[in-house]
Design a protein around this motif. Sequence first.
Motif, PDB file in Angstrom:
ATOM      1  N   SER A  25      30.951  27.940  -6.049  1.00 31.30           N
ATOM      2  CA  SER A  25      30.951  29.400  -5.935  1.00 31.30           C
ATOM      3  C   SER A  25      29.873  29.895  -4.980  1.00 31.30           C
ATOM      4  O   SER A  25      30.083  30.867  -4.253  1.00 31.30           O
ATOM      5  CB  SER A  25      30.774  30.043  -7.305  1.00 31.30           C
ATOM      6  OG  SER A  25      29.527  29.699  -7.853  1.00 31.30           O
ATOM      7  N   TYR A  26      28.695  29.231  -4.945  1.00 27.88           N
ATOM      8  CA  TYR A  26      27.639  29.699  -4.047  1.00 27.88           C
ATOM      9  C   TYR A  26      28.052  29.537  -2.591  1.00 27.88           C
ATOM     10  O   TYR A  26      27.709  30.365  -1.737  1.00 27.88           O
ATOM     11  CB  TYR A  26      26.292  29.014  -4.336  1.00 27.88           C
ATOM     12  CG  TYR A  26      26.159  27.606  -3.833  1.00 27.88           C
ATOM     13  CD1 TYR A  26      25.720  27.348  -2.546  1.00 27.88           C
ATOM     14  CD2 TYR A  26      26.471  26.525  -4.646  1.00 27.88           C
ATOM     15  CE1 TYR A  26      25.593  26.061  -2.070  1.00 27.88           C
ATOM     16  CE2 TYR A  26      26.343  25.224  -4.185  1.00 27.88           C
ATOM     17  CZ  TYR A  26      25.912  24.989  -2.894  1.00 27.88           C
ATOM     18  OH  TYR A  26      25.805  23.712  -2.427  1.00 27.88           O
ATOM     19  N   GLN A  27      28.818  28.472  -2.271  1.00 28.43           N
ATOM     20  CA  GLN A  27      29.284  28.299  -0.894  1.00 28.43           C
ATOM     21  C   GLN A  27      30.252  29.431  -0.524  1.00 28.43           C
ATOM     22  O   GLN A  27      30.213  29.966   0.577  1.00 28.43           O
ATOM     23  CB  GLN A  27      29.998  26.952  -0.742  1.00 28.43           C
ATOM     24  CG  GLN A  27      29.104  25.756  -0.900  1.00 28.43           C
ATOM     25  CD  GLN A  27      29.885  24.456  -1.001  1.00 28.43           C
ATOM     26  OE1 GLN A  27      30.964  24.410  -1.612  1.00 28.43           O
ATOM     27  NE2 GLN A  27      29.344  23.401  -0.421  1.00 28.43           N
ATOM     28  N   PHE A  28      31.094  29.788  -1.480  1.00 25.80           N
ATOM     29  CA  PHE A  28      32.048  30.868  -1.284  1.00 25.80           C
ATOM     30  C   PHE A  28      31.326  32.202  -1.096  1.00 25.80           C
ATOM     31  O   PHE A  28      31.646  32.986  -0.199  1.00 25.80           O
ATOM     32  CB  PHE A  28      32.996  30.916  -2.480  1.00 25.80           C
ATOM     33  CG  PHE A  28      34.028  32.007  -2.412  1.00 25.80           C
ATOM     34  CD1 PHE A  28      34.766  32.246  -1.257  1.00 25.80           C
ATOM     35  CD2 PHE A  28      34.273  32.801  -3.513  1.00 25.80           C
ATOM     36  CE1 PHE A  28      35.727  33.243  -1.206  1.00 25.80           C
ATOM     37  CE2 PHE A  28      35.226  33.798  -3.480  1.00 25.80           C
ATOM     38  CZ  PHE A  28      35.956  34.020  -2.324  1.00 25.80           C
ATOM     39  N   THR A  29      30.296  32.437  -1.900  1.00 28.81           N
ATOM     40  CA  THR A  29      29.518  33.676  -1.806  1.00 28.81           C
ATOM     41  C   THR A  29      28.868  33.801  -0.429  1.00 28.81           C
ATOM     42  O   THR A  29      28.927  34.863   0.201  1.00 28.81           O
ATOM     43  CB  THR A  29      28.438  33.709  -2.909  1.00 28.81           C
ATOM     44  OG1 THR A  29      29.078  33.646  -4.178  1.00 28.81           O
ATOM     45  CG2 THR A  29      27.599  34.970  -2.823  1.00 28.81           C
ATOM     46  N   VAL A  30      28.272  32.721   0.051  1.00 24.42           N
ATOM     47  CA  VAL A  30      27.648  32.733   1.376  1.00 24.42           C
ATOM     48  C   VAL A  30      28.711  32.956   2.458  1.00 24.42           C
ATOM     49  O   VAL A  30      28.520  33.749   3.381  1.00 24.42           O
ATOM     50  CB  VAL A  30      26.861  31.426   1.629  1.00 24.42           C
ATOM     51  CG1 VAL A  30      26.448  31.311   3.086  1.00 24.42           C
ATOM     52  CG2 VAL A  30      25.648  31.355   0.719  1.00 24.42           C
ATOM     53  N   HIS A  31      29.855  32.293   2.325  1.00 24.20           N
ATOM     54  CA  HIS A  31      30.928  32.425   3.312  1.00 24.20           C
ATOM     55  C   HIS A  31      31.412  33.867   3.433  1.00 24.20           C
ATOM     56  O   HIS A  31      31.649  34.366   4.543  1.00 24.20           O
ATOM     57  CB  HIS A  31      32.104  31.519   2.948  1.00 24.20           C
ATOM     58  CG  HIS A  31      33.351  31.836   3.717  1.00 24.20           C
ATOM     59  ND1 HIS A  31      33.552  31.405   5.012  1.00 24.20           N
ATOM     60  CD2 HIS A  31      34.436  32.584   3.398  1.00 24.20           C
ATOM     61  CE1 HIS A  31      34.720  31.857   5.444  1.00 24.20           C
ATOM     62  NE2 HIS A  31      35.274  32.578   4.486  1.00 24.20           N
ATOM     63  N   LYS A  32      31.573  34.560   2.319  1.00 26.11           N
ATOM     64  CA  LYS A  32      32.101  35.933   2.335  1.00 26.11           C
ATOM     65  C   LYS A  32      31.255  36.861   3.187  1.00 26.11           C
ATOM     66  O   LYS A  32      31.749  37.863   3.697  1.00 26.11           O
ATOM     67  CB  LYS A  32      32.210  36.476   0.908  1.00 26.11           C
ATOM     68  CG  LYS A  32      33.340  35.847   0.116  1.00 26.11           C
ATOM     69  CD  LYS A  32      33.566  36.545  -1.217  1.00 26.11           C
ATOM     70  CE  LYS A  32      32.419  36.335  -2.154  1.00 26.11           C
ATOM     71  NZ  LYS A  32      32.691  36.867  -3.524  1.00 26.11           N
ATOM     72  N   GLN A  33      29.996  36.515   3.373  1.00 24.73           N
ATOM     73  CA  GLN A  33      29.106  37.367   4.153  1.00 24.73           C
ATOM     74  C   GLN A  33      29.497  37.434   5.623  1.00 24.73           C
ATOM     75  O   GLN A  33      29.175  38.397   6.306  1.00 24.73           O
ATOM     76  CB  GLN A  33      27.651  36.916   3.991  1.00 24.73           C
ATOM     77  CG  GLN A  33      27.145  37.149   2.585  1.00 24.73           C
ATOM     78  CD  GLN A  33      25.807  36.487   2.341  1.00 24.73           C
ATOM     79  OE1 GLN A  33      25.368  35.616   3.078  1.00 24.73           O
ATOM     80  NE2 GLN A  33      25.153  36.902   1.276  1.00 24.73           N
ATOM     81  N   ILE A  34      30.249  36.437   6.123  1.00 30.31           N
ATOM     82  CA  ILE A  34      30.687  36.540   7.519  1.00 30.31           C
ATOM     83  C   ILE A  34      31.696  37.654   7.689  1.00 30.31           C
ATOM     84  O   ILE A  34      31.763  38.251   8.729  1.00 30.31           O
ATOM     85  CB  ILE A  34      31.299  35.243   8.112  1.00 30.31           C
ATOM     86  CG1 ILE A  34      32.117  34.446   7.172  1.00 30.31           C
ATOM     87  CG2 ILE A  34      30.489  34.491   9.013  1.00 30.31           C
ATOM     88  CD1 ILE A  34      32.747  33.221   7.797  1.00 30.31           C
ATOM     89  N   HIS A  35      32.431  37.953   6.649  1.00 31.74           N
ATOM     90  CA  HIS A  35      33.422  39.013   6.734  1.00 31.74           C
ATOM     91  C   HIS A  35      32.812  40.391   6.464  1.00 31.74           C
ATOM     92  O   HIS A  35      33.301  41.388   6.985  1.00 31.74           O
ATOM     93  CB  HIS A  35      34.561  38.756   5.741  1.00 31.74           C
ATOM     94  CG  HIS A  35      35.258  37.452   5.967  1.00 31.74           C
ATOM     95  ND1 HIS A  35      35.941  37.152   7.130  1.00 31.74           N
ATOM     96  CD2 HIS A  35      35.369  36.351   5.183  1.00 31.74           C
ATOM     97  CE1 HIS A  35      36.449  35.934   7.048  1.00 31.74           C
ATOM     98  NE2 HIS A  35      36.118  35.432   5.875  1.00 31.74           N
TER      99      HIS A  35
END
Length: 144
Positions: A25-35
Motif C-alpha cells: 500500500s505504501y508503494q501505491f500511496t507514493v505512486h498516486k502522487q504523480i497524478h
Amino acid sequence: MSHQHVHTDKRPFRCSHCGTEFRRSYQFTVHKQIHTWEKPFTCSERGRGFTQSSHLMAHRQVHTEKRPFKCPDCGKCYKSSGDLMLYQLVHTDERPFKCSHFGTGFKRSSHLTAHQRVYTGEKLIACSECGKRFTHLSAMLSHP
C-alpha cells in the motif's frame, strides 16, 4: 502483509488513473502522487516540495558544504553516494539500462522508463488547465 507475498505476483493495489499495480500500500500511496502532484514534504529553507521524506532528507544535503563522496578517477566530490555513482558513468560509456525493443542503452533507469512510453503510448502527465495528457513532463510544461 507477510513475507510470502513477496514471492507471489499478487498485486492488490491498482491505480485507477494508469492501471499500474502494486504489492504494498505504501508503494501505491507514493505512486498516486504523480497524478495529484502532491508534495507533502517541504524544505524549510527554500520551500521546495518532495513526494517522499527520504527525498527531502537527501535534498537537505544541498544546504551543507559537506561532500564526502569523492570520484576516484577525477577527484570531483558529491554529497551522496548515489550522485557519485551516477557521475562515474561519465568516465565510462556504460549504459546498464537496456531497451528490450532495440537494445538502446541508458545511463539512468528513469530515462529508459521515459523512452519506453514511446512503445506503450502511456501518457501519465495531465495539464491541470486543459486536461491534455503527455508522456513527458517537459512536453506538458512547454505546451501552449
